[in-house]
Design a protein around this motif. Sequence first.
Motif, PDB file in Angstrom:
ATOM      1  N   GLN A 157       0.845  -1.203   0.000  1.00 52.62           N
ATOM      2  CA  GLN A 157       0.000   0.000   0.000  1.00 52.62           C
ATOM      3  C   GLN A 157       0.880   1.253   0.000  1.00 52.62           C
ATOM      4  O   GLN A 157       0.594   2.223  -0.696  1.00 52.62           O
ATOM      5  CB  GLN A 157      -0.894  -0.015   1.239  1.00 52.62           C
ATOM      6  CG  GLN A 157      -2.035   0.987   1.154  1.00 52.62           C
ATOM      7  CD  GLN A 157      -2.591   1.337   2.528  1.00 52.62           C
ATOM      8  OE1 GLN A 157      -2.330   0.647   3.510  1.00 52.62           O
ATOM      9  NE2 GLN A 157      -3.359   2.403   2.583  1.00 52.62           N
ATOM     10  N   PHE A 158       1.971   1.191   0.747  1.00 53.85           N
ATOM     11  CA  PHE A 158       2.920   2.307   0.784  1.00 53.85           C
ATOM     12  C   PHE A 158       3.454   2.599  -0.612  1.00 53.85           C
ATOM     13  O   PHE A 158       3.415   3.734  -1.087  1.00 53.85           O
ATOM     14  CB  PHE A 158       4.046   1.966   1.762  1.00 53.85           C
ATOM     15  CG  PHE A 158       5.233   2.882   1.697  1.00 53.85           C
ATOM     16  CD1 PHE A 158       5.096   4.240   1.896  1.00 53.85           C
ATOM     17  CD2 PHE A 158       6.498   2.378   1.442  1.00 53.85           C
ATOM     18  CE1 PHE A 158       6.188   5.094   1.839  1.00 53.85           C
ATOM     19  CE2 PHE A 158       7.591   3.213   1.377  1.00 53.85           C
ATOM     20  CZ  PHE A 158       7.434   4.574   1.572  1.00 53.85           C
ATOM     21  N   ASP A 194       0.799   3.948  -2.996  1.00 53.16           N
ATOM     22  CA  ASP A 194       0.443   5.312  -2.638  1.00 53.16           C
ATOM     23  C   ASP A 194       1.543   6.287  -3.088  1.00 53.16           C
ATOM     24  O   ASP A 194       1.280   7.327  -3.693  1.00 53.16           O
ATOM     25  CB  ASP A 194       0.255   5.387  -1.116  1.00 53.16           C
ATOM     26  CG  ASP A 194      -0.383   6.699  -0.688  1.00 53.16           C
ATOM     27  OD1 ASP A 194      -0.779   7.471  -1.570  1.00 53.16           O
ATOM     28  OD2 ASP A 194      -0.465   6.942   0.530  1.00 53.16           O
ATOM     29  N   VAL A 195       2.799   5.914  -2.812  1.00 53.53           N
ATOM     30  CA  VAL A 195       3.908   6.830  -3.082  1.00 53.53           C
ATOM     31  C   VAL A 195       4.225   6.890  -4.570  1.00 53.53           C
ATOM     32  O   VAL A 195       4.437   7.961  -5.140  1.00 53.53           O
ATOM     33  CB  VAL A 195       5.147   6.381  -2.271  1.00 53.53           C
ATOM     34  CG1 VAL A 195       6.388   7.094  -2.750  1.00 53.53           C
ATOM     35  CG2 VAL A 195       4.933   6.684  -0.803  1.00 53.53           C
ATOM     36  N   SER A 224       3.627  10.640  -6.454  1.00 53.31           N
ATOM     37  CA  SER A 224       3.635  11.759  -5.510  1.00 53.31           C
ATOM     38  C   SER A 224       4.893  12.597  -5.717  1.00 53.31           C
ATOM     39  O   SER A 224       5.894  12.117  -6.259  1.00 53.31           O
ATOM     40  CB  SER A 224       3.607  11.230  -4.079  1.00 53.31           C
ATOM     41  OG  SER A 224       4.826  10.580  -3.797  1.00 53.31           O
ATOM     42  N   ALA A 225       4.814  13.858  -5.280  1.00 52.34           N
ATOM     43  CA  ALA A 225       5.977  14.740  -5.437  1.00 52.34           C
ATOM     44  C   ALA A 225       7.179  14.170  -4.700  1.00 52.34           C
ATOM     45  O   ALA A 225       8.319  14.291  -5.147  1.00 52.34           O
ATOM     46  CB  ALA A 225       5.642  16.126  -4.913  1.00 52.34           C
ATOM     47  N   GLY A 226       6.917  13.531  -3.554  1.00 47.08           N
ATOM     48  CA  GLY A 226       8.012  12.928  -2.787  1.00 47.08           C
ATOM     49  C   GLY A 226       8.736  11.877  -3.610  1.00 47.08           C
ATOM     50  O   GLY A 226       9.974  11.808  -3.601  1.00 47.08           O
ATOM     51  N   TYR A 227       7.973  11.079  -4.339  1.00 45.71           N
ATOM     52  CA  TYR A 227       8.605  10.039  -5.144  1.00 45.71           C
ATOM     53  C   TYR A 227       9.389  10.648  -6.309  1.00 45.71           C
ATOM     54  O   TYR A 227      10.445  10.171  -6.681  1.00 45.71           O
ATOM     55  CB  TYR A 227       7.554   9.060  -5.666  1.00 45.71           C
ATOM     56  CG  TYR A 227       8.167   7.845  -6.299  1.00 45.71           C
ATOM     57  CD1 TYR A 227       8.918   6.963  -5.529  1.00 45.71           C
ATOM     58  CD2 TYR A 227       8.047   7.595  -7.659  1.00 45.71           C
ATOM     59  CE1 TYR A 227       9.518   5.856  -6.107  1.00 45.71           C
ATOM     60  CE2 TYR A 227       8.639   6.490  -8.239  1.00 45.71           C
ATOM     61  CZ  TYR A 227       9.369   5.624  -7.457  1.00 45.71           C
ATOM     62  OH  TYR A 227       9.974   4.539  -8.020  1.00 45.71           O
ATOM     63  N   TYR A 251      12.585  11.734  -4.894  1.00 42.22           N
ATOM     64  CA  TYR A 251      13.433  10.563  -4.676  1.00 42.22           C
ATOM     65  C   TYR A 251      14.070  10.097  -5.989  1.00 42.22           C
ATOM     66  O   TYR A 251      15.282   9.845  -6.038  1.00 42.22           O
ATOM     67  CB  TYR A 251      12.597   9.433  -4.051  1.00 42.22           C
ATOM     68  CG  TYR A 251      13.228   8.079  -4.158  1.00 42.22           C
ATOM     69  CD1 TYR A 251      14.203   7.671  -3.247  1.00 42.22           C
ATOM     70  CD2 TYR A 251      12.861   7.200  -5.178  1.00 42.22           C
ATOM     71  CE1 TYR A 251      14.796   6.428  -3.360  1.00 42.22           C
ATOM     72  CE2 TYR A 251      13.446   5.965  -5.301  1.00 42.22           C
ATOM     73  CZ  TYR A 251      14.425   5.583  -4.384  1.00 42.22           C
ATOM     74  OH  TYR A 251      15.026   4.361  -4.508  1.00 42.22           O
ATOM     75  N   LEU A 280      16.897  12.327  -6.964  1.00 43.97           N
ATOM     76  CA  LEU A 280      18.117  12.042  -6.200  1.00 43.97           C
ATOM     77  C   LEU A 280      18.789  10.779  -6.725  1.00 43.97           C
ATOM     78  O   LEU A 280      20.004  10.726  -6.922  1.00 43.97           O
ATOM     79  CB  LEU A 280      17.791  11.861  -4.715  1.00 43.97           C
ATOM     80  CG  LEU A 280      17.408  13.114  -3.936  1.00 43.97           C
ATOM     81  CD1 LEU A 280      17.027  12.752  -2.514  1.00 43.97           C
ATOM     82  CD2 LEU A 280      18.557  14.100  -3.932  1.00 43.97           C
ATOM     83  N   ASP A 300       4.161  12.071   1.673  1.00 48.60           N
ATOM     84  CA  ASP A 300       5.232  13.066   1.824  1.00 48.60           C
ATOM     85  C   ASP A 300       5.876  13.003   3.203  1.00 48.60           C
ATOM     86  O   ASP A 300       7.086  13.178   3.333  1.00 48.60           O
ATOM     87  CB  ASP A 300       4.680  14.479   1.568  1.00 48.60           C
ATOM     88  CG  ASP A 300       4.628  14.787   0.088  1.00 48.60           C
ATOM     89  OD1 ASP A 300       5.071  13.917  -0.697  1.00 48.60           O
ATOM     90  OD2 ASP A 300       4.144  15.855  -0.288  1.00 48.60           O
ATOM     91  N   VAL A 336       8.267   9.975   3.024  1.00 47.86           N
ATOM     92  CA  VAL A 336       9.423  10.161   2.147  1.00 47.86           C
ATOM     93  C   VAL A 336      10.390  11.176   2.753  1.00 47.86           C
ATOM     94  O   VAL A 336      11.594  10.944   2.828  1.00 47.86           O
ATOM     95  CB  VAL A 336       8.979  10.601   0.730  1.00 47.86           C
ATOM     96  CG1 VAL A 336      10.184  10.985  -0.108  1.00 47.86           C
ATOM     97  CG2 VAL A 336       8.215   9.483   0.060  1.00 47.86           C
TER      98      VAL A 336
END
Lengths: 508, 98
Positions: free
Chosen positions: A220-221, A224-225, A308-311, A314, A317, B44, B47
């Motif tokens: 699920q993580f 989602d990400v 997601s923006a976080g991914y 990542y 990077l 977020d 992460v």
Amino acid sequence: MSLRQSMAGLHTWGGLLPSWLLYVIIFAGTLACFDKELERWMRPALHQGVASSMTADQVRDWLEANVSDELHAFWMHGPTSREPFWRLGWEVDKTEEMHNVAFDPASQQPMVETLGGGFFFELHYNLHGGTLGMYIVGLAGMFMLVALVSGVIIHRRIFKDFFTLRPNANGQRAWLDAHNLFGVIGFPFHLVLAYTGVAIFVATYMPAGAQVAYNSNVEQFFSDVMGAYNREGVHKPAAQQASLNELVERSRQHWGGAEPGWISVHHPGDEAGVVDIRRFDSSRIAPPLETLSYDDASGTLLNVQNASAGYRAYTWLAGLHMAQFGGTLVRLMYLLLGFAGCAMLVGGLQVWLAKREARGTAGIGLVRALNGGVFVGLPLASLALLWGNRLIPADLTERATAEGWVFVGSWLLLALWAVLRRNQPRSLLSQQLALGAVLALGLPLVNVLTTSHGGLPSSLLRGDWALAGIDLFLLLCGLLCALCAWRCGQPQQAQEPRARRVLVEEAL
Amino acid sequence: MSKNLPLSRWSIASRVLAALFGGYALAYGFTAFFSVYLPLVRADRVVFSSLACFAVWTAAVIYVFAARSATRAWLWLVGLTAALCLAAFLPTELGVRP
């Protein structure tokens, strides 16, 4: 104890212990900047650069005709300018068995087996040791971060020392200058690469976030990400299969003409099979996260990835670490800075040795043996691997494994040599350099003799710089080794000891 | 050069263990805590905290070797980790909010 003194101790010992491991990781990663060029050099079928006429459906047909196991998934990648051939990989259901095949563009049949440039890539991130190796590399990465930070703290005169190189000073001073020079030049690069290197496997190294925020439900993580699509197999054979070529064409239209990269199929032939087509774009630092998921049976579009923006941060990077952007210019820069990292490690170890040799501390023999066996042994074993690649007969079964044994076997011999000669480091080094010169200068020659289109004269005539570059690099390395071996063989001049200030780094 | 005696073997061994295990534990507690309490959406939060954890570990290692004594370093690491983990794992519903 002042902060700087405690940091000097941390830097000395926390740097010394993992330095041989870090050298293996950095050296392999540096070579992996040009893994695809190296792979082409190692596969004579690709030397002429014939364009492949295969299609995704033909690759799948080959798989269906040659593999009868039920598959968990298979994946393929079409030809690109750096990798002008189709690759295919698959995982047998309920096992961890992975298989890989690369197709000859001309005959459309699997090419002669080789470890390829991927060997160094894998050595870089897990030492060919699976998950355990990945954790060891991660820990080494943390040591590197700590060594970099503590190095800055003890380095009071960081800018002044940058412009200081005194090769004629006494041994320890000169090595410390060299260590500082390479450390300072490469510092931002090494900091970013050490950080992004550990960050790539963050989900494995640090599971705390998924545990508290997703109740340890990792799938699920990820969905989602990453905004990825996932469906379990139902183990019922599907009545039909959609054409991969058609799905590729539809994806291309969806992206306004952009090319697809990896095509992967989960639960192939199952009613719940899913085809994922990822977009390829080497003009971005991060791969574009625009995977399209189709139903394997009907070809219906099931999901458009919405990461997601976080991914995205990542992957940016991770992209910075992987150097698949910016073309040859960026890869050359990464290569040079990577070798600067190796030189920094060698310089640091020499400082440690030079300081203790006079005192006759215990452990000098061990450090010298490790230096000779790893710092010189690994590059020589890598050259031996390329010799194996050219000289092992093409029709040998398990040819890639044989290449691996050439690497491991030659490294063991070189290490044994370094252990036996640990008390004559100077003559050992000069002989090792001479061997390096022979191995490196011989390779372009063997290449001319054993391949029909891969030799330096023909690749230069074709203007094939990627291929010729490998031979030219080997020639350069061979000449440098020969020069250094000659310098090393000269009698050492006695030098006047010079008065000097005691530095914090030396005081321990 | 130094007024103090060099570190004892015990102190060094203790600091090495604190740096490796205590440092990781603190990074773990940090990641868990910030994955629960940051005012961001769930993905977020996770992460950001996870990517920052390596900086926390590095800082912890530097602190452990700079600290006045190994015991002090252990007390700080264990105390902070316990506080962060308790705050992160006790309210089970807060962490899984979207």
